[in-house]
Scaffold this motif. Structure first.
Motif, short mmCIF file in Angstrom:
data_model
loop_
_atom_site.label_atom_id
_atom_site.label_comp_id
_atom_site.label_asym_id
_atom_site.label_seq_id
_atom_site.Cartn_x
_atom_site.Cartn_y
_atom_site.Cartn_z
N ALA A 1 0.83 -1.21 0.00
CA ALA A 1 0.00 0.00 0.00
C ALA A 1 0.87 1.26 0.00
CB ALA A 1 -0.92 -0.01 1.22
N GLY A 2 1.97 1.23 0.76
CA GLY A 2 2.87 2.38 0.78
C GLY A 2 3.47 2.64 -0.58
N CYS A 3 3.85 1.58 -1.28
CA CYS A 3 4.43 1.75 -2.63
C CYS A 3 3.40 2.29 -3.61
CB CYS A 3 5.00 0.42 -3.11
SG CYS A 3 6.48 -0.10 -2.21
N LEU A 4 2.16 1.80 -3.49
CA LEU A 4 1.10 2.30 -4.39
C LEU A 4 0.82 3.77 -4.11
CD1 LEU A 4 -1.37 -0.74 -4.31
CD2 LEU A 4 0.12 -0.04 -6.19
N LEU A 5 0.75 4.13 -2.84
CA LEU A 5 0.55 5.54 -2.50
C LEU A 5 1.72 6.39 -2.96
CD1 LEU A 5 -0.98 5.46 1.09
CD2 LEU A 5 -2.03 6.41 -0.96
N ALA A 6 2.92 5.86 -2.86
CA ALA A 6 4.10 6.60 -3.33
C ALA A 6 4.01 6.86 -4.83
CB ALA A 6 5.36 5.82 -3.00
N GLY A 7 3.60 5.84 -5.59
CA GLY A 7 3.44 6.04 -7.03
C GLY A 7 2.38 7.07 -7.35
N TRP A 8 1.28 7.04 -6.62
CA TRP A 8 0.22 8.03 -6.84
C TRP A 8 0.73 9.43 -6.50
CZ3 TRP A 8 -2.23 11.37 -3.39
CH2 TRP A 8 -3.38 11.99 -3.85
N ALA A 9 1.49 9.55 -5.40
CA ALA A 9 2.02 10.86 -5.01
C ALA A 9 2.97 11.41 -6.05
CB ALA A 9 2.72 10.75 -3.66
N LEU A 10 3.80 10.56 -6.63
CA LEU A 10 4.74 11.02 -7.65
C LEU A 10 4.01 11.55 -8.87
CD1 LEU A 10 7.37 8.14 -7.39
CD2 LEU A 10 7.78 10.54 -6.85
N LEU A 11 2.85 10.97 -9.17
CA LEU A 11 2.09 11.40 -10.35
C LEU A 11 1.25 12.64 -10.08
CD1 LEU A 11 0.91 7.91 -11.66
CD2 LEU A 11 2.66 9.37 -12.68
N ARG A 12 0.76 12.80 -8.85
CA ARG A 12 -0.22 13.84 -8.55
C ARG A 12 0.36 15.07 -7.85
NH1 ARG A 12 -4.80 13.83 -11.09
NH2 ARG A 12 -5.82 14.80 -9.30
N ALA A 13 1.59 15.02 -7.43
CA ALA A 13 2.18 16.13 -6.68
C ALA A 13 2.33 17.37 -7.57
CB ALA A 13 3.53 15.72 -6.12
N PRO A 14 2.36 18.56 -6.97
CA PRO A 14 2.49 19.79 -7.77
C PRO A 14 3.82 19.92 -8.50
CG PRO A 14 2.61 20.27 -5.41
CD PRO A 14 2.16 18.85 -5.54
N ASN A 15 4.86 19.25 -8.04
CA ASN A 15 6.14 19.27 -8.71
C ASN A 15 6.92 18.02 -8.29
OD1 ASN A 15 7.89 19.97 -6.28
ND2 ASN A 15 6.53 21.75 -6.32
N GLY B 1 6.67 15.63 -4.94
CA GLY B 1 6.30 14.24 -5.16
C GLY B 1 7.23 13.28 -4.43
N LEU B 2 8.53 13.59 -4.44
CA LEU B 2 9.49 12.76 -3.71
C LEU B 2 9.18 12.77 -2.22
CD1 LEU B 2 12.11 11.10 -3.48
CD2 LEU B 2 13.35 13.28 -3.39
N GLY B 3 8.91 13.95 -1.67
CA GLY B 3 8.61 14.03 -0.24
C GLY B 3 7.36 13.26 0.13
N LEU B 4 6.32 13.38 -0.69
CA LEU B 4 5.07 12.66 -0.41
C LEU B 4 5.26 11.15 -0.58
CD1 LEU B 4 2.60 15.09 -2.21
CD2 LEU B 4 2.82 14.74 0.26
N ALA B 5 6.03 10.76 -1.58
CA ALA B 5 6.27 9.32 -1.80
C ALA B 5 7.04 8.73 -0.63
CB ALA B 5 7.03 9.12 -3.11
N LEU B 6 8.09 9.41 -0.18
CA LEU B 6 8.85 8.92 0.96
C LEU B 6 8.00 8.89 2.23
CD1 LEU B 6 12.31 10.61 0.31
CD2 LEU B 6 11.86 8.15 0.37
N SER B 7 7.11 9.87 2.39
CA SER B 7 6.21 9.87 3.54
C SER B 7 5.36 8.62 3.56
CB SER B 7 5.30 11.11 3.52
OG SER B 7 6.05 12.30 3.62
N SER B 8 4.82 8.25 2.40
CA SER B 8 3.97 7.06 2.31
C SER B 8 4.74 5.80 2.67
CB SER B 8 3.39 6.93 0.89
OG SER B 8 2.66 8.07 0.52
N ILE B 9 5.94 5.69 2.13
CA ILE B 9 6.75 4.49 2.38
C ILE B 9 7.16 4.40 3.84
CG2 ILE B 9 8.98 3.43 1.87
CD1 ILE B 9 8.61 4.48 -1.02
N ILE B 10 7.52 5.54 4.44
CA ILE B 10 7.94 5.54 5.85
C ILE B 10 6.77 5.19 6.76
CG2 ILE B 10 8.79 6.99 7.73
CD1 ILE B 10 10.26 8.61 5.47
N LEU B 11 5.66 5.90 6.60
CA LEU B 11 4.55 5.75 7.53
C LEU B 11 3.89 4.38 7.46
CD1 LEU B 11 2.97 9.31 7.20
CD2 LEU B 11 4.35 8.42 9.08
#
Length: 450
Positions: free
Chosen positions: A341-355, A359-369
């Motif tokens: 689930a963390g990896c899927l959320l990370a992929g979504w964050a990389l695609l949907r982030a404003p830049n 996207g990297l920060g949001l993806a790493l947040s998903s994987i960490i949490l």
């Protein structure tokens, strides 16, 4: 800098002094070779460790209060003002013993193993013994090193330089951590400016964050160098040097593997340079790996940290809960599902982030949490790129930083009831002081030039 901001700087400095005083008496102190053991005042304070813990928590409360108050006047600051504030807040923490974690002793023991020809990816510090292994907590005595070969070679170089002097080795690792912090401070404003974020806000959340001061400066985790190299790699890519950026990020990944995710950011930032980026990343990773001479044992050893259960990992807590109510062997299933689930959320964050940086920060947040183990300093992997990539930092991240700053005792050891009470007393004392001394409101026209 106006008078309110000078007061915030002074308040944060006072907090850091109180933290340092608590660390000198109740930090993650070595069993031998402690140069502060016979200092007047410190020697007496060590007879009252609960007082030292309370002092450290008083300081954390004051530091967090100064950090939150500083946010209100960021637009009146230059990046240079904030760097000076960071130096002021960090200075008292630079010379104290390790705080909030005993990991640095594992770094020394693993460096000694590599220096003496032991395979640190197959054995724990107890296999070699010696003064460094004696400082390592029991839980890590028989566990292999989970760090990349670049870091273990750096650790071996430290031991070669400092010999068996524990505190000299500790301060050498603090210099390495400070180098990583310096890279963050130097690169964050430039990254932020290039993606449309105010550099002052990036420095406030990414560099002056209490988590960075407590765990990368006072705690000297190797995450500092990993995050510093990763940040420098992103900055290089934004400066139209994507191959250099990829090489720096590959070096960061050979300290801790999660940094490799930043290579996707470089690819997005320079879509026409994919061949150069791939070649540079591969050459850097392969060259450093071969030069280390340590093999690929670190890949399998990355699961070592999962033996810790500190209550911050959602997946581990859920696995423990289900196991307690009778589910057969739920831990591995829950951790696997959460990791996916963390990896899927990370992929979504990389695609949907404003830049791409956000996207990297949001993806790493998903994987960490959603990962199997979470430590407070892990969040800095994500918070540094989030600071540079988001125009408005989520309140959850701000208050999460404050909450996690209060999570660990300065001893770096598990809490016991009396220590928890002392921590609460110190925190409440700090909050009462902040309540009695509210922020000073001064009209801009009345603020003299600093």
């Amino acid at each position: 800098m106006g008078r309110p901001d000078l007061l915030n700087r002074t308040l944060g400095f006072a907090g850091s002094v109180a933290i340092a005083l608590g660390g000198l008496a109740a930090g993650a102190l070595p069993e031998r070779g402690d140069p502060f053991a016979h200092w007047p005042v410190i020697r007496e304070l060590r007879h009252f460790p609960l007082v030292a813990i309370a002092a450290a928590y008083l300081g954390i409360a004051l530091l967090c209060g100064a950090w939150l108050r500083l946010r209100r006047t960021l637009d009146e600051h230059t990046p240079a003002d904030l760097v000076r504030t960071l130096l002021c807040w960090a200075a008292p923490l630079v010379l104290v013993p390790p705080m909030f974690s005993q990991d640095v002793y594992s770094y020394l023991a693993q460096g000694a193993m590599v220096h003496e020809g032991f395979d640190a990816y197959r054995s724990g510090p107890s296999a070699m013994g010696g003064p460094f292994a004696a400082e390592v907590p029991a839980i890590w005595q028989n566990t292999p090193a989970p760090y990349g070969p670049l870091f273990l070679r750096a650790a071996a170089a430290v031991v070669n330089l400092t010999g068996e002097h524990v505190m000299l080795g500790v301060w050498a690792f603090r210099l390495i951590a400070l180098a990583g912090v310096a890279l963050v401070v130097l690169c964050l404003p430039g990254i932020a400016a290039r993606v449309g974020v105010a550099p002052q806000r990036a420095l406030w959340f990414g560099a002056l964050n209490p988590l960075l001061l407590l765990h990368l400066v006072a705690g000297m985790h190797n995450d500092a160098l990993m995050v510093g190299l990763m940040t420098a790699g992103i900055y290089a890519a934004l400066r139209r040097h994507p191959a250099l950026g990829a090489a720096l990020i590959s070096a960061a990944a050979l300290i801790k593997a999660p940094a490799a995710l930043a290579l996707l950011t470089v690819l997005v930032l320079a879509p026409r340079a994919w061949p150069r980026i791939g070649a540079a990343a591969a050459a850097s990773a392969a060259g450093l790996q071969l030069a280390s001479g340590l093999g690929l044992g670190w890949v399998g050893a990355m699961r070592t940290p999962t033996s810790v259960r500190n209550g911050l990992s959602f997946s581990t807590d859920l696995g423990l809960l289900l196991g307690a109510v009778g589910w057969p062997e739920p831990m591995q299933i829950i951790r696997t599902v959460a990791a996916v689930a963390g990896c899927l959320l990370a992929g979504w964050a990389l695609l949907r982030a404003p830049n791409p940086v956000a996207g990297l920060g949001l993806a790493l947040s998903s994987i960490i949490l959603l990962g199997p183990v979470v430590h407070p300093w892990y969040l800095l992997w994500a918070f540094v790129p989030l600071a540079a990539g988001l125009r408005r930092v989520p309140q959850a991240a701000v208050w999460g930083s404050v909450g996690l700053a209060l999570f660990l005792l300065p001893t770096g050891a598990p809490g016991f009831p009396e220590a928890v009470v002392a921590a609460v007393v110190g925190t409440v004392a700090g909050l009462l002081y902040l309540r009695m001394r509210p922020p000073v409101a001064v009209p801009l026209a009345a603020v003299p030039a600093a």
